[in-house]
Motif scaffolding. Structure first.
Motif, PDB file in Angstrom:
ATOM      1  N   CYS A  61       1.872   4.590  -4.189  1.00  0.00           N
ATOM      2  CA  CYS A  61       0.862   4.193  -3.192  1.00  0.00           C
ATOM      3  C   CYS A  61      -0.332   3.523  -3.866  1.00  0.00           C
ATOM      4  O   CYS A  61      -0.840   2.494  -3.384  1.00  0.00           O
ATOM      5  CB  CYS A  61       0.401   5.406  -2.391  1.00  0.00           C
ATOM      6  N   GLY A  62      -0.781   4.080  -4.996  1.00  0.00           N
ATOM      7  CA  GLY A  62      -1.896   3.471  -5.723  1.00  0.00           C
ATOM      8  C   GLY A  62      -1.550   2.099  -6.251  1.00  0.00           C
ATOM      9  O   GLY A  62      -2.377   1.174  -6.200  1.00  0.00           O
ATOM     10  N   ALA A  63      -0.325   1.932  -6.756  1.00  0.00           N
ATOM     11  CA  ALA A  63       0.095   0.618  -7.260  1.00  0.00           C
ATOM     12  C   ALA A  63       0.158  -0.399  -6.129  1.00  0.00           C
ATOM     13  O   ALA A  63      -0.256  -1.555  -6.309  1.00  0.00           O
ATOM     14  CB  ALA A  63       1.457   0.739  -7.947  1.00  0.00           C
ATOM     15  N   GLN A  64       0.672   0.009  -4.968  1.00  0.00           N
ATOM     16  CA  GLN A  64       0.716  -0.916  -3.831  1.00  0.00           C
ATOM     17  C   GLN A  64      -0.685  -1.349  -3.421  1.00  0.00           C
ATOM     18  O   GLN A  64      -0.910  -2.514  -3.108  1.00  0.00           O
ATOM     19  CB  GLN A  64       1.418  -0.260  -2.632  1.00  0.00           C
ATOM     20  N   MET A  65      -1.608  -0.401  -3.437  1.00  0.00           N
ATOM     21  CA  MET A  65      -2.975  -0.748  -3.064  1.00  0.00           C
ATOM     22  C   MET A  65      -3.614  -1.674  -4.094  1.00  0.00           C
ATOM     23  O   MET A  65      -4.342  -2.613  -3.741  1.00  0.00           O
ATOM     24  CB  MET A  65      -3.804   0.531  -2.893  1.00  0.00           C
ATOM     25  N   ALA A  66      -3.341  -1.446  -5.379  1.00  0.00           N
ATOM     26  CA  ALA A  66      -3.919  -2.294  -6.425  1.00  0.00           C
ATOM     27  C   ALA A  66      -3.303  -3.687  -6.396  1.00  0.00           C
ATOM     28  O   ALA A  66      -4.018  -4.689  -6.540  1.00  0.00           O
ATOM     29  CB  ALA A  66      -3.695  -1.650  -7.795  1.00  0.00           C
ATOM     30  N   SER A  92      -1.428  -6.653   3.690  1.00  0.00           N
ATOM     31  CA  SER A  92      -0.447  -5.773   4.343  1.00  0.00           C
ATOM     32  C   SER A  92       0.241  -4.864   3.315  1.00  0.00           C
ATOM     33  O   SER A  92       0.583  -3.722   3.638  1.00  0.00           O
ATOM     34  CB  SER A  92       0.594  -6.593   5.103  1.00  0.00           C
ATOM     35  N   PHE A  93       0.426  -5.365   2.094  1.00  0.00           N
ATOM     36  CA  PHE A  93       1.020  -4.548   1.031  1.00  0.00           C
ATOM     37  C   PHE A  93       0.080  -3.402   0.669  1.00  0.00           C
ATOM     38  O   PHE A  93       0.498  -2.258   0.483  1.00  0.00           O
ATOM     39  CB  PHE A  93       1.321  -5.427  -0.190  1.00  0.00           C
ATOM     40  N   ALA A  94      -1.220  -3.692   0.604  1.00  0.00           N
ATOM     41  CA  ALA A  94      -2.220  -2.658   0.313  1.00  0.00           C
ATOM     42  C   ALA A  94      -2.308  -1.665   1.462  1.00  0.00           C
ATOM     43  O   ALA A  94      -2.446  -0.452   1.247  1.00  0.00           O
ATOM     44  CB  ALA A  94      -3.580  -3.298   0.070  1.00  0.00           C
ATOM     45  N   ALA A  95      -2.198  -2.137   2.689  1.00  0.00           N
ATOM     46  CA  ALA A  95      -2.235  -1.249   3.853  1.00  0.00           C
ATOM     47  C   ALA A  95      -1.020  -0.325   3.872  1.00  0.00           C
ATOM     48  O   ALA A  95      -1.136   0.851   4.249  1.00  0.00           O
ATOM     49  CB  ALA A  95      -2.308  -2.062   5.134  1.00  0.00           C
TER      50      ALA A  95
END
Length: 110
Positions: free
Chosen positions: A66-71, A79-82
């Protein structure tokens, strides 16, 4: 006014049923505590410990993902960060369910 024979029988049946129910409520119902079959204590505890360890590893990996997607989604990929941010409650919910599993199951076996 006299009761008919059928009315007297119904009254007697109701009194008998009431007496039986009263006696049934007075008798304590045995509720033994859960007991593992002989010889299965250690293997089952080992399996549960492995499952707990697996859930912890999966939870840490889930939070890292989840942290990697947000970064990664910070720039031009909102949308990837969301998706990463919306995954955090699911990971924490899964960890919370695993942490309280024995208490939840114990509540139903009382």
């Amino acid at each position: 006014m006299q009761l008919s024979e059928t009315g007297r029988q119904r009254g007697a049946h109701l009194m008998l049923i009431s007496a039986v129910l009263d006696m049934a409520q007075a008798v304590p119902v045995p509720n033994p505590r859960p007991l593992a079959p002989p010889g299965l204590d250690k293997p089952i505890n080992t399996i549960l410990a492995w499952a707990k360890w697996g859930v912890i590893v999966a939870g840490v990996a889930g939070l890292f993902i989840c942290g990697a997607q947000m970064a990664i989604g910070r720039k031009n990929r909102s949308s990837f960060a969301a998706d990463g941010a919306s995954g955090i409650p699911w990971v924490l919910g899964g960890l919370s369910l695993a942490a309280t599993a024995s208490g939840i199951v114990g509540m139903f076996l009382r």
